[in-house]
Design an enzyme around this catalytic site. Sequence first.
Site, PDB file in Angstrom:
ATOM      1  N   ARG A  81       0.818  -1.220   0.000  1.00  0.00           N
ATOM      2  CA  ARG A  81       0.000   0.000   0.000  1.00  0.00           C
ATOM      3  C   ARG A  81       0.849   1.266   0.000  1.00  0.00           C
ATOM      4  O   ARG A  81       0.388   2.329  -0.396  1.00  0.00           O
ATOM      5  CB  ARG A  81      -0.953  -0.001   1.196  1.00  0.00           C
ATOM      6  N   TYR A 135     -14.978  21.744 -11.693  1.00  0.00           N
ATOM      7  CA  TYR A 135     -15.393  20.434 -12.196  1.00  0.00           C
ATOM      8  C   TYR A 135     -16.559  19.939 -11.336  1.00  0.00           C
ATOM      9  O   TYR A 135     -16.489  19.995 -10.102  1.00  0.00           O
ATOM     10  CB  TYR A 135     -14.187  19.498 -12.094  1.00  0.00           C
ATOM     11  N   ASP A 207      -6.821  22.874  -9.301  1.00  0.00           N
ATOM     12  CA  ASP A 207      -7.005  21.791 -10.264  1.00  0.00           C
ATOM     13  C   ASP A 207      -6.340  22.243 -11.563  1.00  0.00           C
ATOM     14  O   ASP A 207      -6.848  23.102 -12.268  1.00  0.00           O
ATOM     15  CB  ASP A 207      -8.501  21.502 -10.465  1.00  0.00           C
ATOM     16  N   LYS A 232      -6.211  12.287 -17.871  1.00  0.00           N
ATOM     17  CA  LYS A 232      -6.286  13.101 -19.079  1.00  0.00           C
ATOM     18  C   LYS A 232      -4.922  13.097 -19.794  1.00  0.00           C
ATOM     19  O   LYS A 232      -4.581  12.132 -20.429  1.00  0.00           O
ATOM     20  CB  LYS A 232      -6.760  14.518 -18.732  1.00  0.00           C
TER      21      LYS A 232
HETATM   22  C1  LIG Z   1     -11.695  14.680 -15.493  1.00  0.00           C
HETATM   23  C2  LIG Z   1     -11.384  15.737 -14.528  1.00  0.00           C
HETATM   24  C3  LIG Z   1     -11.174  15.447 -13.175  1.00  0.00           C
HETATM   25  C4  LIG Z   1     -11.395  14.079 -12.601  1.00  0.00           C
HETATM   26  O1  LIG Z   1     -10.533  13.093 -13.060  1.00  0.00           O
HETATM   27  P1  LIG Z   1     -10.964  11.563 -13.050  1.00  0.00           P
HETATM   28  O2  LIG Z   1      -9.665  10.856 -13.231  1.00  0.00           O
HETATM   29  O3  LIG Z   1     -11.928  11.379 -14.154  1.00  0.00           O
HETATM   30  O4  LIG Z   1     -11.568  11.263 -11.708  1.00  0.00           O
HETATM   31  C5  LIG Z   1     -10.823  16.481 -12.338  1.00  0.00           C
HETATM   32  N1  LIG Z   1     -10.697  17.736 -12.790  1.00  0.00           N
HETATM   33  C6  LIG Z   1     -10.891  18.056 -14.073  1.00  0.00           C
HETATM   34  C7  LIG Z   1     -10.742  19.474 -14.514  1.00  0.00           C
HETATM   35  C8  LIG Z   1     -11.260  17.076 -14.989  1.00  0.00           C
HETATM   36  O5  LIG Z   1     -11.501  17.409 -16.258  1.00  0.00           O
END
Ligand SMILES: *Cc1c(COP(=O)(O)O)cnc(C)c1O
Length: 416
Positions: A81, A135, A207, A232
Amino acid sequence: MGRRPHDAKGDGRGVSDSGVSDIRAKTGNSTRVVGAGRRKEWTAGIVNTPVWRASTILYDSVADLRASGARDTHHRLFYGRRGTPTQWTLADALTELEPGAEGTFLYPSGVAAIAAALLSVLAPGDELLCVDSAYDPTRGIANGLLKRMGITTRFYDPMIGAGIADLIGERTRAVLIESPGSLTFEVQDVPAIVAAAKARGVVTILDNTWATPLLFPAIEHGIDLSILACTKYVVGHSDVMLGSVTAAPGHFARLRETSFQLGQVASPDDAWLGSRGLRTMAVRLKHHEASALRIAQWLAARPEIATVLHPALPSCPGHDYWKRDFLGSSGLFAFALNGGDEAARAALIDGLDLFGIGYSWGGFESLALPIDPARHRTATAPDFAGPLVRLQIGLEDTDDLIADLAAGLRRFSAAM
Ligand SMILES: *Cc1c(COP(=O)(O)O)cnc(C)c1O
């Protein structure tokens, strides 16, 4: 998982005390993503750190077992972990890409990363200031989990800038920034918000998924915790869920402790795919940038389009902040149609050949998504002439994508 490696032996190429090559620290983005996080003791000479899967780690003796529990488990095998060199490679790489950062923790998704960042800072009775263009699942955490814990959230206008100072009260503990905003792409005045937060001892959480550290080095801009949905651009191939939080000095220990207590661990296989994706991220971003920019400019000149929400275009709120603070743009943006209804928008999207219809973004393939940002707002009410479409521009030939969109706009006009 990946504090800046003080005890690193490195890969033998001019590595300094910090474990990061002096040469590499001064190089461009493309050079840095190739070399970041690689250590010979983890690769044994293989280019990519292989997948080290583990739950149990075996010890030589009772004394050895006891000693391992007493020492810092950072970069030492202890229990699955706590990670293996596969996760440490990606975590360290992300730390190296954020000049000034102390360390990075990985998560099984971007949302898990956001939740851990918030929980590492907030306690019952605290207040969070959250940008209104966040988001949507971030809003979900604020309105669900945090609210149940007695943490209140106030949503603020993404264009608030230095005005955030007026919202900071006795109980305000953190500001969540997302720039550009999800769906509507407002670019925030991050330096002004950071200055106001620092003056009052408030933690800033960003973010940074759209820009990545390559286009916006967040820690250098004074951010305390920088979040990536690695799902992403880091992964880049639409086949893995992964998230990260990179911390400024003074914020990593609490982040790591909170994440351990939550039992957070990204799988070695997923981290390996993340590292594999990262090596090409700079060159992919350059293609996403050039292609998306050309398509955004082409759309902006079309009579069917009311406005294009792309940070590099003057029509985007906060465009001047983007020009001042960012090192480039990526491949995700939106546009509002000039009138039309749900059916006309669907006619545009449904017939596209090269754009998939689906959530997420950052992969090699283009996507189109109907979006309705006003549904997710409480502090502001963005208003557009017609329905909106979000585009993720992939790695296809730009001319082919433009031809596909041109046919889509003809279907839209016919359905008006
Ligand atoms: C997709 C996204 C997330 C979340 O990511 P996941 O891996 O899908 O949980 C967070 N912030 C932004 C701006 C996003 O586009």
